[in-house]
Design a protein around this motif. Sequence first.
Motif, PDB file in Angstrom:
ATOM      1  N   MET A   1       0.844  -1.171   0.000  1.00 47.63           N
ATOM      2  CA  MET A   1       0.000   0.000   0.000  1.00 47.63           C
ATOM      3  C   MET A   1       0.897   1.244   0.000  1.00 47.63           C
ATOM      4  O   MET A   1       1.781   1.376   0.838  1.00 47.63           O
ATOM      5  CB  MET A   1      -0.888  -0.008   1.261  1.00 47.63           C
ATOM      6  N   PRO A   2       0.676   2.174  -0.943  1.00 46.88           N
ATOM      7  CA  PRO A   2       1.481   3.396  -0.946  1.00 46.88           C
ATOM      8  C   PRO A   2       1.209   4.240   0.302  1.00 46.88           C
ATOM      9  O   PRO A   2       0.100   4.259   0.830  1.00 46.88           O
ATOM     10  CB  PRO A   2       1.037   4.130  -2.215  1.00 46.88           C
ATOM     11  N   VAL A   3       2.255   4.948   0.739  1.00 46.80           N
ATOM     12  CA  VAL A   3       2.153   5.781   1.931  1.00 46.80           C
ATOM     13  C   VAL A   3       2.575   7.208   1.585  1.00 46.80           C
ATOM     14  O   VAL A   3       3.642   7.429   1.006  1.00 46.80           O
ATOM     15  CB  VAL A   3       3.047   5.243   3.072  1.00 46.80           C
ATOM     16  N   ILE A   4       1.720   8.158   1.940  1.00 50.17           N
ATOM     17  CA  ILE A   4       2.028   9.576   1.803  1.00 50.17           C
ATOM     18  C   ILE A   4       2.406  10.091   3.181  1.00 50.17           C
ATOM     19  O   ILE A   4       1.722   9.812   4.166  1.00 50.17           O
ATOM     20  CB  ILE A   4       0.815  10.372   1.285  1.00 50.17           C
ATOM     21  N   GLY A   5       3.475  10.856   3.257  1.00 50.25           N
ATOM     22  CA  GLY A   5       3.847  11.508   4.509  1.00 50.25           C
ATOM     23  C   GLY A   5       3.468  12.975   4.441  1.00 50.25           C
ATOM     24  O   GLY A   5       3.866  13.671   3.511  1.00 50.25           O
ATOM     25  N   LEU A   6       2.682  13.433   5.392  1.00 50.38           N
ATOM     26  CA  LEU A   6       2.320  14.845   5.466  1.00 50.38           C
ATOM     27  C   LEU A   6       3.096  15.505   6.593  1.00 50.38           C
ATOM     28  O   LEU A   6       2.955  15.112   7.751  1.00 50.38           O
ATOM     29  CB  LEU A   6       0.810  15.011   5.708  1.00 50.38           C
ATOM     30  N   LEU A   7       3.912  16.464   6.234  1.00 49.16           N
ATOM     31  CA  LEU A   7       4.700  17.219   7.197  1.00 49.16           C
ATOM     32  C   LEU A   7       4.056  18.590   7.301  1.00 49.16           C
ATOM     33  O   LEU A   7       4.081  19.369   6.350  1.00 49.16           O
ATOM     34  CB  LEU A   7       6.150  17.324   6.724  1.00 49.16           C
ATOM     35  N   GLN A   8       3.473  18.865   8.450  1.00 47.03           N
ATOM     36  CA  GLN A   8       2.623  20.038   8.603  1.00 47.03           C
ATOM     37  C   GLN A   8       3.132  21.008   9.643  1.00 47.03           C
ATOM     38  O   GLN A   8       3.545  20.602  10.727  1.00 47.03           O
ATOM     39  CB  GLN A   8       1.219  19.603   9.045  1.00 47.03           C
ATOM     40  N   MET A   9       3.029  22.272   9.327  1.00 44.11           N
ATOM     41  CA  MET A   9       3.248  23.315  10.320  1.00 44.11           C
ATOM     42  C   MET A   9       1.957  23.408  11.133  1.00 44.11           C
ATOM     43  O   MET A   9       0.897  23.045  10.678  1.00 44.11           O
ATOM     44  CB  MET A   9       3.537  24.648   9.641  1.00 44.11           C
ATOM     45  N   GLY A  10       2.030  23.885  12.336  1.00 43.77           N
ATOM     46  CA  GLY A  10       0.832  24.065  13.153  1.00 43.77           C
ATOM     47  C   GLY A  10       0.391  22.780  13.825  1.00 43.77           C
ATOM     48  O   GLY A  10       1.162  21.860  14.036  1.00 43.77           O
ATOM     49  N   ALA A  11      -0.897  22.774  14.154  1.00 41.24           N
ATOM     50  CA  ALA A  11      -1.510  21.653  14.864  1.00 41.24           C
ATOM     51  C   ALA A  11      -2.633  21.066  14.020  1.00 41.24           C
ATOM     52  O   ALA A  11      -3.127  21.719  13.104  1.00 41.24           O
ATOM     53  CB  ALA A  11      -2.059  22.141  16.202  1.00 41.24           C
TER      54      ALA A  11
ATOM     55  N   LEU B   1      10.845  19.954  13.463  1.00 43.22           N
ATOM     56  CA  LEU B   1      10.811  19.701  12.020  1.00 43.22           C
ATOM     57  C   LEU B   1      11.847  18.697  11.528  1.00 43.22           C
ATOM     58  O   LEU B   1      11.479  17.746  10.824  1.00 43.22           O
ATOM     59  CB  LEU B   1      10.959  21.019  11.241  1.00 43.22           C
ATOM     60  N   PRO B   2      13.115  18.846  11.836  1.00 40.17           N
ATOM     61  CA  PRO B   2      14.099  17.882  11.307  1.00 40.17           C
ATOM     62  C   PRO B   2      13.791  16.436  11.707  1.00 40.17           C
ATOM     63  O   PRO B   2      13.889  15.523  10.876  1.00 40.17           O
ATOM     64  CB  PRO B   2      15.426  18.353  11.906  1.00 40.17           C
ATOM     65  N   GLY B   3      13.424  16.218  12.958  1.00 36.27           N
ATOM     66  CA  GLY B   3      13.120  14.863  13.417  1.00 36.27           C
ATOM     67  C   GLY B   3      11.880  14.288  12.760  1.00 36.27           C
ATOM     68  O   GLY B   3      11.839  13.100  12.406  1.00 36.27           O
ATOM     69  N   LEU B   4      10.864  15.113  12.570  1.00 36.17           N
ATOM     70  CA  LEU B   4       9.639  14.640  11.923  1.00 36.17           C
ATOM     71  C   LEU B   4       9.891  14.305  10.457  1.00 36.17           C
ATOM     72  O   LEU B   4       9.392  13.298   9.946  1.00 36.17           O
ATOM     73  CB  LEU B   4       8.529  15.696  12.049  1.00 36.17           C
ATOM     74  N   ALA B   5      10.677  15.136   9.780  1.00 31.23           N
ATOM     75  CA  ALA B   5      11.014  14.855   8.378  1.00 31.23           C
ATOM     76  C   ALA B   5      11.828  13.569   8.277  1.00 31.23           C
ATOM     77  O   ALA B   5      11.572  12.722   7.402  1.00 31.23           O
ATOM     78  CB  ALA B   5      11.783  16.033   7.786  1.00 31.23           C
ATOM     79  N   ALA B   6      12.792  13.389   9.168  1.00 34.15           N
ATOM     80  CA  ALA B   6      13.608  12.167   9.172  1.00 34.15           C
ATOM     81  C   ALA B   6      12.745  10.939   9.445  1.00 34.15           C
ATOM     82  O   ALA B   6      12.967   9.871   8.848  1.00 34.15           O
ATOM     83  CB  ALA B   6      14.726  12.278  10.208  1.00 34.15           C
ATOM     84  N   ASP B   7      11.757  11.070  10.299  1.00 37.41           N
ATOM     85  CA  ASP B   7      10.860   9.957  10.591  1.00 37.41           C
ATOM     86  C   ASP B   7      10.092   9.530   9.337  1.00 37.41           C
ATOM     87  O   ASP B   7       9.921   8.336   9.082  1.00 37.41           O
ATOM     88  CB  ASP B   7       9.877  10.333  11.708  1.00 37.41           C
ATOM     89  N   LEU B   8       9.640  10.490   8.544  1.00 43.11           N
ATOM     90  CA  LEU B   8       8.925  10.152   7.306  1.00 43.11           C
ATOM     91  C   LEU B   8       9.839   9.403   6.332  1.00 43.11           C
ATOM     92  O   LEU B   8       9.413   8.450   5.678  1.00 43.11           O
ATOM     93  CB  LEU B   8       8.346  11.407   6.663  1.00 43.11           C
ATOM     94  N   VAL B   9      11.090   9.827   6.248  1.00 40.43           N
ATOM     95  CA  VAL B   9      12.051   9.129   5.382  1.00 40.43           C
ATOM     96  C   VAL B   9      12.285   7.725   5.905  1.00 40.43           C
ATOM     97  O   VAL B   9      12.304   6.757   5.133  1.00 40.43           O
ATOM     98  CB  VAL B   9      13.372   9.925   5.278  1.00 40.43           C
ATOM     99  N   HIS B  10      12.439   7.585   7.206  1.00 37.14           N
ATOM    100  CA  HIS B  10      12.640   6.274   7.829  1.00 37.14           C
ATOM    101  C   HIS B  10      11.463   5.341   7.537  1.00 37.14           C
ATOM    102  O   HIS B  10      11.654   4.132   7.351  1.00 37.14           O
ATOM    103  CB  HIS B  10      12.834   6.439   9.340  1.00 37.14           C
ATOM    104  N   ARG B  11      10.274   5.889   7.479  1.00 37.85           N
ATOM    105  CA  ARG B  11       9.069   5.094   7.192  1.00 37.85           C
ATOM    106  C   ARG B  11       8.924   4.772   5.707  1.00 37.85           C
ATOM    107  O   ARG B  11       7.986   4.107   5.298  1.00 37.85           O
ATOM    108  CB  ARG B  11       7.824   5.818   7.685  1.00 37.85           C
ATOM    109  N   GLN B  12       9.847   5.267   4.899  1.00 41.12           N
ATOM    110  CA  GLN B  12       9.890   5.003   3.458  1.00 41.12           C
ATOM    111  C   GLN B  12       8.584   5.391   2.762  1.00 41.12           C
ATOM    112  O   GLN B  12       8.032   4.638   1.950  1.00 41.12           O
ATOM    113  CB  GLN B  12      10.244   3.542   3.192  1.00 41.12           C
ATOM    114  N   VAL B  13       8.105   6.611   3.060  1.00 45.99           N
ATOM    115  CA  VAL B  13       6.906   7.097   2.375  1.00 45.99           C
ATOM    116  C   VAL B  13       7.233   7.290   0.901  1.00 45.99           C
ATOM    117  O   VAL B  13       8.392   7.470   0.526  1.00 45.99           O
ATOM    118  CB  VAL B  13       6.404   8.416   3.011  1.00 45.99           C
ATOM    119  N   ARG B  14       6.211   7.241   0.057  1.00 46.20           N
ATOM    120  CA  ARG B  14       6.439   7.404  -1.385  1.00 46.20           C
ATOM    121  C   ARG B  14       6.564   8.867  -1.785  1.00 46.20           C
ATOM    122  O   ARG B  14       7.180   9.188  -2.798  1.00 46.20           O
ATOM    123  CB  ARG B  14       5.305   6.767  -2.175  1.00 46.20           C
TER     124      ARG B  14
END
Length: 165
Positions: A1-11, A49-62
């Motif tokens: 199943m493809p995975v999209i990572g959303l990196l969002q400012m705010g809440a 931000l850096p940690g959240l972005a790295a987490d998305l890469v680690h999760r291998q989002v498409r």
Amino acid sequence: MPVIGLLQMGAPSSWDFTAFRQGLKDMGYLEGQNLAIVYRWVDDDLDRLPGLAADLVHRQVRVIAAFGGVLAVRAAKAVTNTIPIVFAYGGDPVQQGLVASLNRPGGNVTGMTSLSGELIGKQLGILHELLPKASHFGLLTSDLRTPAYALSVKEALQSAERSRF
């Protein structure tokens, strides 16, 4: 199943993804059925931000969808040059170093812009035409650490100086 990572400012409460999900649905993708979305919220703590972005890469989002400002795009760009990054940004992505040019972004980053930061001077000029006797105008903005907001304030001040409000 493809995975999209959303990196969002705010809440989470500051965003409505109805149109985003509808666009995916129109293309045949339904969250939870044939598509997964991993949400990562900054919650107004830019240091995350850096940690959240790295987490998305680690999760291998498409793909990483970085919304809410240039800082989210920069954080994603800093941790991957292979996963596509899509942004929606009001400022000039070329000026901010996100893409090489508007018509040929190059690399793994692309998106859309309204160039709204550059329009603030025009908006202020129109406001002055509508209210020529006004000598003071206010500008409400968000966090000035965010480049788009800082640019809006800079553009407004420069326009005011040129027009001598």
